[in-house]
Design a protein around this motif. Structure first.
Motif, PDB file in Angstrom:
ATOM      1  N   VAL A  59     -27.788  56.516  21.207  1.00  0.00           N
ATOM      2  CA  VAL A  59     -28.321  55.411  20.398  1.00  0.00           C
ATOM      3  C   VAL A  59     -29.002  55.930  19.141  1.00  0.00           C
ATOM      4  O   VAL A  59     -28.736  55.471  18.017  1.00  0.00           O
ATOM      5  CB  VAL A  59     -29.294  54.551  21.227  1.00  0.00           C
ATOM      6  N   SER A  60     -29.897  56.900  19.301  1.00  0.00           N
ATOM      7  CA  SER A  60     -30.620  57.417  18.134  1.00  0.00           C
ATOM      8  C   SER A  60     -29.691  58.160  17.191  1.00  0.00           C
ATOM      9  O   SER A  60     -29.835  58.065  15.963  1.00  0.00           O
ATOM     10  CB  SER A  60     -31.768  58.332  18.587  1.00  0.00           C
ATOM     11  N   GLY A  61     -28.716  58.889  17.727  1.00  0.00           N
ATOM     12  CA  GLY A  61     -27.778  59.611  16.873  1.00  0.00           C
ATOM     13  C   GLY A  61     -26.929  58.682  16.032  1.00  0.00           C
ATOM     14  O   GLY A  61     -26.734  58.908  14.832  1.00  0.00           O
ATOM     15  N   TYR A 113     -38.599  55.902  29.489  1.00  0.00           N
ATOM     16  CA  TYR A 113     -37.895  56.297  28.273  1.00  0.00           C
ATOM     17  C   TYR A 113     -38.001  57.800  28.052  1.00  0.00           C
ATOM     18  O   TYR A 113     -39.098  58.352  27.957  1.00  0.00           O
ATOM     19  CB  TYR A 113     -38.458  55.562  27.054  1.00  0.00           C
ATOM     20  N   ASN A 114     -36.859  58.458  27.965  1.00  0.00           N
ATOM     21  CA  ASN A 114     -36.793  59.877  27.663  1.00  0.00           C
ATOM     22  C   ASN A 114     -35.951  60.046  26.407  1.00  0.00           C
ATOM     23  O   ASN A 114     -34.743  59.792  26.434  1.00  0.00           O
ATOM     24  CB  ASN A 114     -36.160  60.644  28.831  1.00  0.00           C
ATOM     25  N   PRO A 115     -36.566  60.443  25.283  1.00  0.00           N
ATOM     26  CA  PRO A 115     -35.810  60.539  24.033  1.00  0.00           C
ATOM     27  C   PRO A 115     -34.671  61.550  24.081  1.00  0.00           C
ATOM     28  O   PRO A 115     -33.794  61.530  23.219  1.00  0.00           O
ATOM     29  CB  PRO A 115     -36.870  60.943  23.006  1.00  0.00           C
ATOM     30  N   SER A 131     -27.428  58.242  11.979  1.00  0.00           N
ATOM     31  CA  SER A 131     -26.278  58.560  11.127  1.00  0.00           C
ATOM     32  C   SER A 131     -25.930  57.392  10.213  1.00  0.00           C
ATOM     33  O   SER A 131     -25.674  57.573   9.016  1.00  0.00           O
ATOM     34  CB  SER A 131     -25.069  58.930  11.992  1.00  0.00           C
ATOM     35  N   LEU A 132     -25.917  56.178  10.774  1.00  0.00           N
ATOM     36  CA  LEU A 132     -25.642  54.996   9.950  1.00  0.00           C
ATOM     37  C   LEU A 132     -26.730  54.780   8.905  1.00  0.00           C
ATOM     38  O   LEU A 132     -26.447  54.463   7.739  1.00  0.00           O
ATOM     39  CB  LEU A 132     -25.519  53.763  10.847  1.00  0.00           C
ATOM     40  N   SER A 133     -27.990  54.971   9.311  1.00  0.00           N
ATOM     41  CA  SER A 133     -29.110  54.801   8.379  1.00  0.00           C
ATOM     42  C   SER A 133     -29.064  55.838   7.263  1.00  0.00           C
ATOM     43  O   SER A 133     -29.398  55.536   6.109  1.00  0.00           O
ATOM     44  CB  SER A 133     -30.441  54.901   9.126  1.00  0.00           C
ATOM     45  N   SER A 134     -28.644  57.058   7.594  1.00  0.00           N
ATOM     46  CA  SER A 134     -28.558  58.099   6.564  1.00  0.00           C
ATOM     47  C   SER A 134     -27.554  57.715   5.490  1.00  0.00           C
ATOM     48  O   SER A 134     -27.784  57.943   4.299  1.00  0.00           O
ATOM     49  CB  SER A 134     -28.176  59.444   7.195  1.00  0.00           C
ATOM     50  N   LEU A 145     -37.373  54.321  15.254  1.00  0.00           N
ATOM     51  CA  LEU A 145     -36.963  55.418  16.136  1.00  0.00           C
ATOM     52  C   LEU A 145     -38.023  56.524  16.193  1.00  0.00           C
ATOM     53  O   LEU A 145     -38.302  57.060  17.267  1.00  0.00           O
ATOM     54  CB  LEU A 145     -35.621  55.998  15.668  1.00  0.00           C
ATOM     55  N   ILE A 146     -38.611  56.864  15.046  1.00  0.00           N
ATOM     56  CA  ILE A 146     -39.617  57.924  15.089  1.00  0.00           C
ATOM     57  C   ILE A 146     -40.892  57.426  15.770  1.00  0.00           C
ATOM     58  O   ILE A 146     -41.638  58.210  16.353  1.00  0.00           O
ATOM     59  CB  ILE A 146     -39.929  58.485  13.678  1.00  0.00           C
TER      60      ILE A 146
END
Length: 354
Positions: free
Chosen positions: A294-296, A284-286, A300-303, A213-214
């Motif tokens: 998607v990123s949120g 693509y616009n973050p 959150s799951l990865s955290s 993601l980053i």
């Protein structure tokens, strides 16, 4: 809110040559950080003092914990509270709920896996300490040993810990046991290896999502130069954290490739994210509605994965349930704590910019 802000429009396209170069620069930094502890641990000519390995290991634990809170949970909260999202997203703290869901999911999976594994070992006659599986050079889930009952003073029944590494003893007192004992030991090693690989896979999964993601964000972010400089250190330090865990994984010879593969997998995730981002930069616009959701959700799951791994698998089991650490000197504990806090502090500071 405008369509330019929340729609699928493309991201920034300046410094294109440097953005392409960032793929290879971050690839080198990430791979060096992750591979160095693994290769140095195996090297016969590069004699790295144990204190350096310990520093890398505890420093890496701090990095992983800071990554969970500062670089994953915080961006997840921001993304799922974006003004581009419908008002329903602000009615409930979805990022925190997803993080909690992830933590309990990992816990339940591990609980079921170890209950099944322990039952399997008991069927073949091995009384396995469920705290004995490792995610590093020391017991990650407590002092290694097999618990057996014995009678203490005044006839009180007590638990005694027998070293797992000690050879089995037959009924007539002779060491070595028989072929059946060796088969049991072999099965125990296999289960231990599987537990370690699962633990590493869970850690890698959380970090890989974050790194991809980053990478996508770096490819199209308008504030490219600052983010690029910070991510070089970010990925190198995070790689050191992953690599130091991989270096201490003890596996049978046929699984020796797993730590190297894990380090390389980490090394390529951000460059792949950058390459994909550059490929779709025109669309693509973050900050778009879809990208924010998607990123949120993924952040959150990865955290949750990294919070569970960092606090339970690494911090608690490296200190509270590690016999070597609990019996160690105050100097050793202070060194380990200082290393961990340093890693946490540096990674948290980097969160000021990325």
């Amino acid at each position: 809110m405008s369509d330019i802000l929340c729609g699928p429009g493309g991201g920034a396209d300046d410094f294109f040559g440097l953005r392409v170069a960032s793929i290879f620069i971050i690839l080198i930094g990430s791979c060096m950080g992750a591979l160095f502890p693994v290769l140095a641990k195996r090297s016969s000519w590069l004699h790295v003092p144990k204190a350096i390995f310990d520093f890398a290991k505890y420093f890496g634990s701090g990095v992983i914990i800071a990554t969970a809170f500062i670089h994953l949970l915080s961006p997840g909260l921001d993304a799922l509270s974006s003004p581009c999202l419908s008002p329903g997203w602000s009615d409930y703290p979805y990022a925190l709920a997803l993080c909690m869901l992830s933590i309990f999911s990992i816990f339940v999976v591990e609980l079921v896996a170890f209950r099944w594994g322990t039952a399997k070992l008991q069927k073949i006659g091995i009384h396995h300490d469920h705290h004995g599986h490792e995610l590093g050079g020391h017991a990650a889930h407590g002092p290694e040993g097999v618990y057996t009952q014995g009678t203490g003073p005044a006839g009180i029944t007590e638990l005694k810990v027998t070293d797992q590494n000690r050879m089995s003893t037959s009924s007539n007192g002779e060491e070595g046991g028989n072929t059946h004992d060796h088969a049991h030991a072999h099965n125990s090693v296999i289960d231990n290896a599987a537990a370690q690989i699962i633990g590493v896979a869970i850690l890698e999964f959380g970090v890989a999502l974050h790194s991809t993601l980053i990478g996508l964000t770096l490819a199209v972010d308008p504030v490219f130069k600052v983010l690029f400089a910070v991510l070089i250190f970010h990925q190198t330090f995070e790689g050191l954290g992953i690599g130091s865990r991989l270096a201490y994984v003890r596996l049978p010879a046929k699984y020796n490739w797993v730590p190297i593969a894990g380090a390389l997998l980490y090394g390529i995730t951000t460059p792949v994210g950058i390459a994909v981002g550059l490929g779709v930069r025109s669309t693509y616009n973050p900050g778009s509605t879809t990208a924010s959701i998607v990123s949120g959700v993924l952040d959150s799951l990865s955290s949750g994965i990294l919070i569970y791994t960092g606090l339970v698998e690494l911090l608690a089991h490296e200190f509270l349930f590690n016999k070597e650490m609990m019996d160690g000197s105050n100097t050793k504990i202070a060194y380990a704590l200082s290393s961990m806090l340093m890693g946490c502090a540096i990674m948290a500071l980097l969160g000021r910019w990325a």
